[in-house]
Design a protein around this motif. Sequence first.
Motif, PDB file in Angstrom:
ATOM      1  N   HIS A  30       0.816  -1.220   0.000  1.00 32.93           N
ATOM      2  CA  HIS A  30       0.000   0.000   0.000  1.00 32.93           C
ATOM      3  C   HIS A  30       0.849   1.269   0.000  1.00 32.93           C
ATOM      4  O   HIS A  30       0.439   2.288  -0.565  1.00 32.93           O
ATOM      5  CB  HIS A  30      -0.987  -0.009   1.181  1.00 32.93           C
ATOM      6  CG  HIS A  30      -2.202  -0.843   0.895  1.00 32.93           C
ATOM      7  ND1 HIS A  30      -2.410  -2.081   1.455  1.00 32.93           N
ATOM      8  CD2 HIS A  30      -3.252  -0.625   0.072  1.00 32.93           C
ATOM      9  CE1 HIS A  30      -3.550  -2.589   0.995  1.00 32.93           C
ATOM     10  NE2 HIS A  30      -4.082  -1.718   0.152  1.00 32.93           N
ATOM     11  N   LEU A  31       2.029   1.192   0.615  1.00 34.64           N
ATOM     12  CA  LEU A  31       2.940   2.341   0.569  1.00 34.64           C
ATOM     13  C   LEU A  31       3.358   2.629  -0.872  1.00 34.64           C
ATOM     14  O   LEU A  31       3.310   3.774  -1.344  1.00 34.64           O
ATOM     15  CB  LEU A  31       4.191   2.043   1.405  1.00 34.64           C
ATOM     16  CG  LEU A  31       4.237   2.630   2.813  1.00 34.64           C
ATOM     17  CD1 LEU A  31       5.517   2.198   3.517  1.00 34.64           C
ATOM     18  CD2 LEU A  31       4.167   4.158   2.764  1.00 34.64           C
ATOM     19  N   VAL A  32       3.769   1.573  -1.566  1.00 39.45           N
ATOM     20  CA  VAL A  32       4.183   1.724  -2.969  1.00 39.45           C
ATOM     21  C   VAL A  32       2.992   2.188  -3.806  1.00 39.45           C
ATOM     22  O   VAL A  32       3.111   3.077  -4.652  1.00 39.45           O
ATOM     23  CB  VAL A  32       4.750   0.384  -3.500  1.00 39.45           C
ATOM     24  CG1 VAL A  32       5.132   0.528  -4.980  1.00 39.45           C
ATOM     25  CG2 VAL A  32       5.949  -0.061  -2.690  1.00 39.45           C
ATOM     26  N   THR A  33       1.825   1.585  -3.546  1.00 44.84           N
ATOM     27  CA  THR A  33       0.623   1.946  -4.297  1.00 44.84           C
ATOM     28  C   THR A  33       0.257   3.412  -4.076  1.00 44.84           C
ATOM     29  O   THR A  33      -0.129   4.110  -5.012  1.00 44.84           O
ATOM     30  CB  THR A  33      -0.544   1.032  -3.885  1.00 44.84           C
ATOM     31  OG1 THR A  33      -0.163  -0.317  -4.168  1.00 44.84           O
ATOM     32  CG2 THR A  33      -1.806   1.361  -4.643  1.00 44.84           C
ATOM     33  N   LEU A  34       0.414   3.866  -2.833  1.00 40.83           N
ATOM     34  CA  LEU A  34       0.125   5.276  -2.543  1.00 40.83           C
ATOM     35  C   LEU A  34       1.014   6.175  -3.406  1.00 40.83           C
ATOM     36  O   LEU A  34       0.538   7.123  -4.046  1.00 40.83           O
ATOM     37  CB  LEU A  34       0.349   5.571  -1.054  1.00 40.83           C
ATOM     38  CG  LEU A  34       0.202   7.041  -0.643  1.00 40.83           C
ATOM     39  CD1 LEU A  34      -1.209   7.549  -0.917  1.00 40.83           C
ATOM     40  CD2 LEU A  34       0.550   7.244   0.833  1.00 40.83           C
ATOM     41  N   ALA A  35       2.311   5.842  -3.458  1.00 40.82           N
ATOM     42  CA  ALA A  35       3.241   6.649  -4.254  1.00 40.82           C
ATOM     43  C   ALA A  35       2.845   6.613  -5.733  1.00 40.82           C
ATOM     44  O   ALA A  35       2.816   7.650  -6.408  1.00 40.82           O
ATOM     45  CB  ALA A  35       4.667   6.137  -4.066  1.00 40.82           C
TER      46      ALA A  35
END
Lengths: 249, 122, 132
Positions: free
Chosen positions: C71-76
């Motif tokens: 989700h961190l990567v997806t947020l970016a």
Amino acid sequence: MAEKTITIKVLRYNPEQDQAPVFQAYQVPFSDDMSVLQALLFIKDELDETLSFRWSCRMAICGSCGMMINGNPKLSCKTFLRDIYPETVRVEALNHFPIERDLVVVMDDFIDKLERIQPYIIPAAPRSLAQGEYLQTPAQLEKYEQFSSCINCLLCYAACPQYGLNPEFIGPGALALLHRYNADSRDGASAQRMELVAAEEGVFNCTAVGYCSEVCPKHVDPANAVNQNKTTAAGNYFMSFLKPRGTSK
Amino acid sequence: MNRPLKRSNAPIFWGLFGAGGMLSALLGPVLVLITGLAVPMGLLFGADAMSYANMLAFAQHWLGKAFLFAIVSLFLWHAGHRIFHSLHDVGIHAGPGAKAVCYGGALLGTVIAALSLLSMGF
Amino acid sequence: MSKRRPYVRPMAGWWRKNPFFIEYMIHEGTALFVAAYALVLLAGLVCLALGEAAWNGWLGAMKHPLVILFHLVTLAMIAYHSWTWFKIMPKTMPPVVIGGKRLSAAMITGGGLAAVALASLLALGLFWGMTR
């Protein structure tokens, strides 16, 4: 003092001898005010008369001297050695077009597309001489003016991967010109041109890469013309379900 | 040259792509932040912010239902259309196979979302 | 016989040859993350429909460190989608004329990003209000 020189690598192709294009390097005297076109002319006059390329006006209005310079589509008359020196200048024929010979591309496909968009004013109701001229306000001029600056130099085609991947695509330049006539208050043929805009060859091949508008030497925004026509074509598509008018032409 | 012109049916997919692109541009980041980071990590909101009772109530309200349906299905249509074009970009021919996977996948997701939401009642 | 033999250059790897195209492929690639996130939400919807146990299973899975990382990567990536979506807007939308002047590209992009900020605050506020 030794004269400054710059290396020009040119992608050569001779259909009578070569299986595929190859680079050939030339040393050309460098001066601050020389364009890439002048360097090519130097090569042709002094070093190698077999080099073929198109050019005419030397002042960025004829649209003949488009080529790939260090990988970007440029007018060679408007690109200066001083901005590249001391790096090597790499010159290739415009991307996405077949190479006829050296830097000369086959542009028949574009000419065909240019004809198909009907690039001339087709008045909705022609005026007689007695009725006088067509009047246009500055606001009406503003709607199409930038698109009328196109010089058919094909840089936008060389910048468009979608045209490279699918040459059936009408492409940025011709669609910008199509929009130039559609957006002209004196023209009444946008319905005629819609058939091409909305066709499989039309605007929906564009994926909004936007590089066409970046490379245009005349500050035309083909990406905007194409995408405005996506909106009108989509509107027209959905409206056609609401009011069936029999079979389309 | 007068080749016969075939009307493109792209406006349907392009329209869904645009709607999903706009929705994900506006709300995508904040939704990921809420559902993927803040709530699982227990930040900003209460520990049971996404409890079964809370979420079921949200999904049973017609407005919540419409919101969830729009988010899931339009995100899928947006992504499906973009991926379809990207496959073409990297040289995978945009034929019926690619179309079936990209648009078929979005359609399947849309149907599953609709069935799930309807089964929860109003 | 014609000596013409036009040479057609291959397109393979075209997008690696220009920084402009590399950026284009990255912003097109954000679609993979939009799709993945939509599938995560879809799984959540199915679990919610299946009942409390399934829903709690989904909630639990969301706490897994790898899922958090995803989700961190997806947020970016989705934030990058937002940025590029509004950056290209001036080219993709019809010109907007206000008071006889065409709205500038910077105004369109800025307006879009302001809308993202506003929508985000609104969503955070609504979510906070609904789950209090």
